[in-house]
Design an enzyme around this catalytic site. Sequence first.
Site, PDB file in Angstrom:
ATOM      1  N   HIS A   1      21.317 -26.548 -19.820  1.00 32.78           N
ATOM      2  CA  HIS A   1      19.877 -26.709 -20.053  1.00 32.78           C
ATOM      3  C   HIS A   1      19.375 -26.001 -21.320  1.00 32.78           C
ATOM      4  O   HIS A   1      18.225 -26.154 -21.700  1.00 32.78           O
ATOM      5  CB  HIS A   1      19.068 -26.180 -18.859  1.00 32.78           C
ATOM      6  CG  HIS A   1      18.959 -24.680 -18.826  1.00 32.78           C
ATOM      7  ND1 HIS A   1      19.957 -23.871 -18.352  1.00 32.78           N
ATOM      8  CD2 HIS A   1      17.975 -23.845 -19.234  1.00 32.78           C
ATOM      9  CE1 HIS A   1      19.585 -22.602 -18.443  1.00 32.78           C
ATOM     10  NE2 HIS A   1      18.394 -22.550 -18.979  1.00 32.78           N
TER      11      HIS A   1
HETATM   12  C1  UD1 Z   1      12.868 -22.038 -19.666  1.00 30.83           C
HETATM   13  C2  UD1 Z   1      13.136 -20.742 -20.453  1.00 30.83           C
HETATM   14  C3  UD1 Z   1      14.633 -20.473 -20.473  1.00 30.83           C
HETATM   15  C4  UD1 Z   1      15.208 -20.449 -19.076  1.00 30.83           C
HETATM   16  C5  UD1 Z   1      14.833 -21.735 -18.332  1.00 30.83           C
HETATM   17  C6  UD1 Z   1      15.257 -21.599 -16.898  1.00 30.83           C
HETATM   18  C7  UD1 Z   1      11.533 -20.362 -22.280  1.00 30.83           C
HETATM   19  C8  UD1 Z   1      11.331 -20.353 -23.737  1.00 30.83           C
HETATM   20  N1  UD1 Z   1      12.699 -20.871 -21.837  1.00 30.83           N
HETATM   21  O1  UD1 Z   1      13.501 -23.089 -20.378  1.00 30.83           O
HETATM   22  O2  UD1 Z   1      14.865 -19.208 -21.046  1.00 30.83           O
HETATM   23  O3  UD1 Z   1      16.593 -20.356 -19.150  1.00 30.83           O
HETATM   24  O4  UD1 Z   1      13.410 -21.913 -18.367  1.00 30.83           O
HETATM   25  O5  UD1 Z   1      15.372 -22.804 -16.250  1.00 30.83           O
HETATM   26  O6  UD1 Z   1      10.665 -19.920 -21.546  1.00 30.83           O
HETATM   27  N2  UD1 Z   1      10.373 -29.616 -17.002  1.00 30.83           N
HETATM   28  C9  UD1 Z   1      10.102 -30.454 -15.957  1.00 30.83           C
HETATM   29  N3  UD1 Z   1       9.747 -29.906 -14.759  1.00 30.83           N
HETATM   30  C10 UD1 Z   1       9.629 -28.559 -14.561  1.00 30.83           C
HETATM   31  C11 UD1 Z   1       9.903 -27.727 -15.644  1.00 30.83           C
HETATM   32  C12 UD1 Z   1      10.275 -28.261 -16.860  1.00 30.83           C
HETATM   33  O7  UD1 Z   1      10.186 -31.672 -16.076  1.00 30.83           O
HETATM   34  O8  UD1 Z   1       9.305 -28.133 -13.425  1.00 30.83           O
HETATM   35  C13 UD1 Z   1      10.811 -30.211 -18.293  1.00 30.83           C
HETATM   36  C14 UD1 Z   1       9.636 -30.549 -19.216  1.00 30.83           C
HETATM   37  O9  UD1 Z   1       9.957 -31.718 -19.898  1.00 30.83           O
HETATM   38  C15 UD1 Z   1       9.625 -29.381 -20.172  1.00 30.83           C
HETATM   39  C16 UD1 Z   1      11.108 -29.037 -20.290  1.00 30.83           C
HETATM   40  O10 UD1 Z   1      11.634 -29.274 -18.989  1.00 30.83           O
HETATM   41  O11 UD1 Z   1       9.060 -29.697 -21.409  1.00 30.83           O
HETATM   42  C17 UD1 Z   1      11.379 -27.613 -20.699  1.00 30.83           C
HETATM   43  O12 UD1 Z   1      10.707 -26.688 -19.845  1.00 30.83           O
HETATM   44  P1  UD1 Z   1      10.305 -25.234 -20.366  1.00 30.83           P
HETATM   45  O13 UD1 Z   1       9.767 -24.428 -19.233  1.00 30.83           O
HETATM   46  O14 UD1 Z   1       9.476 -25.321 -21.573  1.00 30.83           O
HETATM   47  O15 UD1 Z   1      11.670 -24.620 -20.858  1.00 30.83           O
HETATM   48  P2  UD1 Z   1      13.093 -24.589 -20.140  1.00 30.83           P
HETATM   49  O16 UD1 Z   1      14.035 -25.388 -20.949  1.00 30.83           O
HETATM   50  O17 UD1 Z   1      12.937 -24.889 -18.705  1.00 30.83           O
HETATM   51  N1  UDP Z   2      19.840 -22.436  -9.942  1.00 26.87           N
HETATM   52  C1  UDP Z   2      19.456 -23.107  -8.795  1.00 26.87           C
HETATM   53  N2  UDP Z   2      19.589 -24.464  -8.780  1.00 26.87           N
HETATM   54  C2  UDP Z   2      20.088 -25.180  -9.805  1.00 26.87           C
HETATM   55  C3  UDP Z   2      20.488 -24.483 -10.973  1.00 26.87           C
HETATM   56  C4  UDP Z   2      20.341 -23.109 -11.011  1.00 26.87           C
HETATM   57  O1  UDP Z   2      19.015 -22.487  -7.825  1.00 26.87           O
HETATM   58  O2  UDP Z   2      20.169 -26.411  -9.710  1.00 26.87           O
HETATM   59  C5  UDP Z   2      19.689 -20.975  -9.989  1.00 26.87           C
HETATM   60  C6  UDP Z   2      20.951 -20.227 -10.331  1.00 26.87           C
HETATM   61  O3  UDP Z   2      21.715 -20.001  -9.161  1.00 26.87           O
HETATM   62  C7  UDP Z   2      20.413 -18.960 -10.958  1.00 26.87           C
HETATM   63  C8  UDP Z   2      19.168 -19.432 -11.661  1.00 26.87           C
HETATM   64  O4  UDP Z   2      18.803 -20.667 -11.048  1.00 26.87           O
HETATM   65  O5  UDP Z   2      20.047 -18.005  -9.989  1.00 26.87           O
HETATM   66  C9  UDP Z   2      19.462 -19.633 -13.115  1.00 26.87           C
HETATM   67  O6  UDP Z   2      18.421 -20.338 -13.703  1.00 26.87           O
HETATM   68  P1  UDP Z   2      18.592 -21.193 -15.036  1.00 26.87           P
HETATM   69  O7  UDP Z   2      20.001 -21.582 -15.216  1.00 26.87           O
HETATM   70  O8  UDP Z   2      17.571 -22.250 -14.967  1.00 26.87           O
HETATM   71  O9  UDP Z   2      18.096 -20.164 -16.154  1.00 26.87           O
HETATM   72  P2  UDP Z   2      18.749 -18.937 -16.934  1.00 26.87           P
HETATM   73  O10 UDP Z   2      19.389 -18.024 -15.956  1.00 26.87           O
HETATM   74  O11 UDP Z   2      19.691 -19.493 -17.947  1.00 26.87           O
HETATM   75  O12 UDP Z   2      17.569 -18.330 -17.622  1.00 26.87           O
END
Ligand code: UD1
Ligand code: UDP
Length: 382
Positions: free
Chosen positions: A219
């Site tokens: 991601h």
């Molecule tokens: C964010 C964090 C990242 C973390 C990740 C965990 C920042 C800069 N990044 O990244 O560090 O590892 O969360 O998962 O804060 N979207 C949906 N539904 C949701 C959420 C997101 O469809 O419930 C989609 C949207 O298109 C959105 C994109 O995901 O634009 C990115 O979401 P965003 O929260 O901006 O960043 P992440 O890539 O999730």
């Molecule tokens: N996780 C989850 N379901 C998923 C993928 C990840 O519950 O489908 C959990 C995972 O076990 C961990 C956390 O989400 O505890 C990690 O989140 P993510 O990978 O989104 O973000 P990051 O840790 O890279 O910021």
Amino acid sequence: MIKIVTVIGARPQIIKAAALSRAIKNHYNTSIKEIIVHTGQHYDENMSRVFFTELGIPEPDYNLNAGSGTHGKQTAAMITGIEEILLSEEPNGIILYGDTNSTLAGAIAASKLHIPVIHIEAGLRSFNKAMPEEINRILCDHVSTLLFSPTKTGYINLQNEGFKINNTKPYTADHPKIYSSGDVMYDNSLYFSGLAEKKSDILTKHRLTKNKFILATIHRNNNTDEPKRLNALFKTLHRISEAHTIDVILPLHPRTAKLLQQNLNAELYKLILSSKHIKQVEPVSFLEMIVLEKNCSIVMTDSGGVQKEAFYFKKPCIILRAETEWIELVECGSAIIADADEEKILDAYNALTSNANLIYPEFYGDGKAAEFICEEMLANLS
Ligand code: UD1
Ligand code: UDP
């Protein structure tokens, strides 16, 4: 009684918050009052609500519904909302987790109001400022009053940036206290491990054989947004699954799901969709994730949290990034950094799956980081 405001927003922060909320409920409910603010950064049912229900996290007192957007727009909406709440709640401190835009928004709002920032997961560094998370975590650390690093490496990183280990009370943003506290996610993984096995039927649901499947997550923004990297990652997953006749379960972050068709070349996209071995699924719950981590043969991920959970459950991990903040995983040999590079990933797969002597030392504390953090907040916030 001290009052703290906890800010969460992204999936991993919601999960992390479970450890502290549990410690407060069980041991500190007469001395710490927690107000939970959900920024709404993540909002899909399987990116947010599922964790509250499953992990027993109290309902948020506030939801800002900030949603998705550019970094500036998203962060600004959160700052505005958090500032209003802090002005009316007047807490003794604000708890911020990790390095997301929700973390940064909380740090800016609170520090301008002179409310002590408690940063959990302080000191982690990738030394790559092209990552939005690196900016967020550095800025948050440098306005924090109590900094809890999950690792010795993080504690040393803070010292290298000028934080002093011998500061004495009272602590302020100009005179902060740094700790090596252990990792609240280790607390959670230990706590939920047994429960997960009892509750989840995810292996049968996806016809997965214990110790004979790969768990993969992707991601990170550079992996999803750069077609060259995304193609290399999916091409390699496909190649390994075919060559070793092994299933790959891939719970896809919505960011990745949305970009797959657009950024993969058409032929590869078709191959992935028709693959017998690649099981692309919606994001799973945390308990389901633990079951997958405990029963897979190897993890391939660009997630920070998943790298560590692989380690907690004694599974090797291929890190699909050019660097990691959790460098001790690599130094002890149980994880290999392979970036989005086909040959490096194949080499790492062969090296890790043929090594029967991988080690998993205790780097992340004693499973009681949350209690330690509560004690220190009680001793140092007033
Ligand atoms: C964010 C964090 C990242 C973390 C990740 C965990 C920042 C800069 N990044 O990244 O560090 O590892 O969360 O998962 O804060 N979207 C949906 N539904 C949701 C959420 C997101 O469809 O419930 C989609 C949207 O298109 C959105 C994109 O995901 O634009 C990115 O979401 P965003 O929260 O901006 O960043 P992440 O890539 O999730
Ligand atoms: N996780 C989850 N379901 C998923 C993928 C990840 O519950 O489908 C959990 C995972 O076990 C961990 C956390 O989400 O505890 C990690 O989140 P993510 O990978 O989104 O973000 P990051 O840790 O890279 O910021």
